[in-house]
Design a protein around this motif. Structure first.
Motif, PDB file in Angstrom:
ATOM      1  N   UNK A 172      42.192  41.608  31.212  1.00  0.00           N
ATOM      2  CA  UNK A 172      43.243  40.633  32.242  1.00  0.00           C
ATOM      3  C   UNK A 172      42.207  39.938  32.981  1.00  0.00           C
ATOM      4  N   UNK A 173      40.993  40.193  32.947  1.00  0.00           N
ATOM      5  CA  UNK A 173      39.896  39.690  33.872  1.00  0.00           C
ATOM      6  C   UNK A 173      39.862  38.231  33.547  1.00  0.00           C
ATOM      7  N   UNK A 174      39.846  37.879  32.395  1.00  0.00           N
ATOM      8  CA  UNK A 174      39.825  36.377  31.734  1.00  0.00           C
ATOM      9  C   UNK A 174      41.142  35.989  31.015  1.00  0.00           C
TER      10      UNK A 174
ATOM     11  N   UNK B 267      39.256  52.265  47.890  1.00  0.00           N
ATOM     12  CA  UNK B 267      38.824  50.920  48.530  1.00  0.00           C
ATOM     13  C   UNK B 267      38.208  49.775  47.415  1.00  0.00           C
ATOM     14  N   UNK B 268      37.330  50.524  46.946  1.00  0.00           N
ATOM     15  CA  UNK B 268      36.634  49.704  45.892  1.00  0.00           C
ATOM     16  C   UNK B 268      37.384  49.162  44.699  1.00  0.00           C
TER      17      UNK B 268
ATOM     18  N   UNK C  25      42.372  42.442  42.228  1.00  0.00           N
ATOM     19  CA  UNK C  25      43.295  41.765  42.816  1.00  0.00           C
ATOM     20  C   UNK C  25      43.886  40.597  41.808  1.00  0.00           C
ATOM     21  N   UNK C  26      42.995  39.953  41.034  1.00  0.00           N
ATOM     22  CA  UNK C  26      43.178  38.821  39.893  1.00  0.00           C
ATOM     23  C   UNK C  26      44.112  37.809  40.635  1.00  0.00           C
TER      24      UNK C  26
END
Ligand SMILES: Cc1cc2nc3c(=O)[nH]c(=O)nc-3n(C[C@H](O)[C@H](O)[C@H](O)COP(=O)(O)O)c2cc1C
Length: 246
Positions: free
Chosen positions: A133-135, A223-224, A230-231
């Motif tokens: 889902x990153x791109x 946290x990381x 978020x995307x």
């Protein structure tokens, strides 16, 4: 304990594979196990894109933060929420309600998990790839996904190249399952689990691209990963594909 429960409790993701293919019989059995999964109102709002073309596999890998095992795995399946099929059958139904996104996502997740469990039961290994889902816009284009179809998660399946990694500790039951009412976070139990994860990460450090900071325990990890997951483009993308407009 029966073998199914043992298998589930021993799950661990596998990210290193031999170049042995799956037999057709294995592939069919995994597909059939996945396809028999429960489905919300039997809508069957899921399609799987199996990436067999090596050039395309490389492209998908590049779009998914270059995780090498996407290219190495014998099989790479992308589970998509698919209301395009239902839309063709019932074109007058308004699909813009957010609930359809939940239905499709949940069905796809359940189906993917049955596929992974079936694969593991055969001595194979696998890992999910949420980074597909990153791109997502570009992936949607290269897979020719029409409106009402969105890629949710990839699944690598293959023969493990080495002994499976050790089981990753999970939160204790008392932090995850509550009787009757939700319970606030128990800081003491969290500290104990965090310490357990520190020990785990000492033997098995998290490598780039999965971390941007030096992750020592589970609190660092949260946290990381929360920040990186978020995307911010997602809502616009979903709307464009016809999802979650209202
Ligand atoms: C929806 C989903 C997406 C995931 N995406 C990735 C990914 O892109 N790359 C990866 O290496 N692992 C990915 N994982 C695997 C998790 O990192 C892994 O399940 C978790 O760290 C627990 O480890 P275990 O499966 O070995 O117990 C994903 C898992 C899920 C459920």
């Amino acid at each position: 304990m029966n073998n199914t429960v043992k298998l589930l409790q021993n799950h661990t993701s596998v990210r290193s594979y031999t170049n042995n293919p799956l037999t057709e019989e294995q592939r069919d059995a995994i597909f059939k196990a996945a396809n028999q999964t429960s489905s919300f109102s039997l809508l069957q709002a899921v399609s799987i894109i199996r990436i067999t073309d090596q050039e395309l596999r490389k492209k998908v890998m590049q779009l998914s933060v270059n995780q090498p095992y996407i290219e190495e795995a014998a099989e790479f399946w992308i589970f998509c929420a698919d209301f395009n099929r239902d839309h063709q059958i019932a074109p007058n139904v308004d699909l813009e309600y957010t609930e359809y996104l939940l239905i499709g996502s949940f069905d796809a997740g359940l189906m993917a998990q049955n596929a992974l469990t079936a694969a593991e039961s055969m001595g194979l290994g696998g890992v999910y790839i949420g980074a597909v889902r990153s791109n997502i816009e570009e992936l949607t284009e290269v897979l020719h996904l029409p409106k009402y179809v969105i890629p949710l998660v990839g699944l690598c399946i293959g023969h493990p190249a080495e002994e499976k990694p050790g089981i990753k500790p999970r939160l204790p039951q008392s932090m995850v399952m509550f009787d009757n009412q939700y319970q606030p976070l128990d800081e003491e139990k969290l500290a104990t689990y965090d310490q357990q994860m520190r020990e785990y990460y000492q033997d098995r450090p998290v490598k780039a691209p999965f971390t941007v900071k030096n992750v020592k325990g589970w609190k660092d990890h949260i946290e990381d990963h929360l920040e990186r997951s978020r995307m911010p483009f997602m809502l616009e993308y979903l709307n464009k594909q016809g999802f979650a407009k209202k």
